[in-house]
Write a protein that holds these residues in place. Sequence first.
Motif, short mmCIF file in Angstrom:
data_model
loop_
_atom_site.label_atom_id
_atom_site.label_comp_id
_atom_site.label_asym_id
_atom_site.label_seq_id
_atom_site.Cartn_x
_atom_site.Cartn_y
_atom_site.Cartn_z
N THR A 5 0.80 -1.17 0.14
CA THR A 5 -0.08 -0.34 0.29
C THR A 5 0.67 1.22 -0.16
O THR A 5 2.16 1.35 0.63
CB THR A 5 -0.93 0.20 1.47
OG1 THR A 5 -1.14 0.93 1.19
CG2 THR A 5 0.08 0.34 2.89
N LYS A 6 0.49 2.09 -0.59
CA LYS A 6 0.87 3.90 -0.68
C LYS A 6 -0.42 4.71 -0.03
O LYS A 6 -0.97 4.94 -0.28
CB LYS A 6 1.47 4.12 -1.67
CG LYS A 6 1.96 5.98 -1.16
CD LYS A 6 2.30 5.83 -2.78
CE LYS A 6 2.64 7.61 -2.86
NZ LYS A 6 2.60 8.20 -3.79
N ASP A 59 -2.89 9.02 -6.22
CA ASP A 59 -2.25 8.06 -5.61
C ASP A 59 -1.19 7.47 -4.79
O ASP A 59 -0.21 6.26 -5.09
CB ASP A 59 -0.49 9.26 -6.91
CG ASP A 59 -0.63 9.60 -4.54
OD1 ASP A 59 -0.94 9.92 -3.87
OD2 ASP A 59 0.76 10.43 -4.60
N TYR A 111 -2.52 3.47 -3.42
CA TYR A 111 -2.96 2.16 -3.98
C TYR A 111 -3.08 1.06 -2.64
O TYR A 111 -2.22 1.54 -1.78
CB TYR A 111 -2.17 1.54 -4.99
CG TYR A 111 -0.15 1.17 -4.70
CD1 TYR A 111 0.09 0.47 -3.64
CD2 TYR A 111 0.56 2.32 -4.96
CE1 TYR A 111 1.28 -0.12 -3.41
CE2 TYR A 111 1.76 2.24 -4.43
CZ TYR A 111 2.02 0.97 -3.39
OH TYR A 111 3.09 1.05 -2.98
N ARG A 125 -2.81 -3.28 -1.93
CA ARG A 125 -3.36 -4.56 -3.00
C ARG A 125 -3.26 -5.46 -1.67
O ARG A 125 -2.34 -5.41 -1.06
CB ARG A 125 -2.06 -4.52 -4.40
CG ARG A 125 -2.31 -3.97 -4.51
CD ARG A 125 -1.05 -3.82 -5.74
NE ARG A 125 -1.60 -2.62 -7.10
CZ ARG A 125 0.09 -1.93 -6.69
NH1 ARG A 125 1.16 -2.11 -6.10
NH2 ARG A 125 0.02 -0.98 -7.80
N ASN A 157 -7.63 -5.04 -5.34
CA ASN A 157 -6.70 -4.75 -6.19
C ASN A 157 -6.99 -2.93 -6.06
O ASN A 157 -8.16 -2.89 -6.67
CB ASN A 157 -6.48 -5.36 -7.60
CG ASN A 157 -5.05 -4.51 -8.09
OD1 ASN A 157 -4.52 -3.21 -7.78
ND2 ASN A 157 -4.97 -4.68 -9.16
N TYR A 158 -7.03 -1.99 -5.22
CA TYR A 158 -7.84 -0.69 -5.15
C TYR A 158 -6.28 0.78 -4.94
O TYR A 158 -5.16 0.24 -4.97
CB TYR A 158 -8.58 -0.83 -4.41
CG TYR A 158 -8.88 0.81 -3.70
CD1 TYR A 158 -10.02 1.25 -4.53
CD2 TYR A 158 -7.58 2.04 -3.55
CE1 TYR A 158 -10.73 2.40 -4.21
CE2 TYR A 158 -8.54 3.52 -3.12
CZ TYR A 158 -9.96 3.66 -3.65
OH TYR A 158 -10.25 5.01 -3.17
N THR A 159 -7.06 1.42 -6.11
CA THR A 159 -6.23 2.48 -6.46
C THR A 159 -6.98 4.11 -6.71
O THR A 159 -8.09 4.21 -6.93
CB THR A 159 -5.52 2.55 -8.67
OG1 THR A 159 -5.00 1.52 -8.35
CG2 THR A 159 -4.47 3.53 -8.49
N THR A 213 -6.70 6.52 -0.38
CA THR A 213 -6.45 4.91 0.62
C THR A 213 -6.20 6.27 2.00
O THR A 213 -6.23 5.42 2.58
CB THR A 213 -5.10 4.69 0.23
OG1 THR A 213 -3.57 5.29 0.55
CG2 THR A 213 -5.06 3.82 -0.62
#
Length: 263
Positions: A182-183, A189, A191, A193, A203-205, A208
């Motif tokens: 994750t970020k 920007d 994410y 996973r 899976n997410y973008t 967050t």
Amino acid sequence: MKKAILFILVFFSINVAYANNAWNGNFTYHGKKYDATTTGGIKQTINVNGSQVTIKVDSNNCYKNPTASYVDDCDRSIRRTQLRSHSSVRMGQGTRYNFSVNKLTVGGDANRGEYINFFEIKPNAGMLMTVPTMALYVNPKTNKMSIIQSLGNHGANPAAQNDIKTQLGKLKNGWNNFRIDTKQSPGGDGYLRVYQNGKLIYNYTGKTSYPHSKAIKYWIGGYICCGKINQLLQNGEPVHVLKYANVSVGLVSSAGSNNPTLP
């Protein structure tokens, strides 16, 4: 007189520390420091054996934390046994979390959805309460899993509620190896996973996290939130037992193995 007062203060502080069976801010598991927090008693619910830790969520008993900063868990009808990492990362860092979990008990209310949180990423609370930006949940009877992303800090402001809940399949019998990349970012920007036994299951973008400047920590263990326990106990809610191993966190570029191996 001064000696007598000093003795009383020392005696009181020692006994408060001894009596606090709900919190240990210097708990050691596998060479790392954690904050141990439990409503079932630390000695009764957390057992470290080498690289593994067994955690019990006692549905019936509730020990109050005499040093709690907020309203006590028992008063909020919460049941938990969790370890919170001392290590942390910051907003905007690509981070990888690895852990293995084995749910050793089966039982609970199959009709209440996924109500036990067994892993979370959460900004450290200070004067302002925070909520996890992501958490994994399981129904202890059916083993169905879900993930909740909180993109607003509704702990501090209920009007900021902005959650994404997604079903994830099931927790497998035996050991489940999780990897989370994750970020954490309040912008586009980010994410997230989630991998289970080497398979990408989420899976997410995009966004967050809600904005904050806090250190970001992870929690392992079981957590039943906020009023649910009362009805569960009427139906004979059991003790829940989870075993963890292979717990690690690092930046994605230096995190090493892509997935934990079976214990």
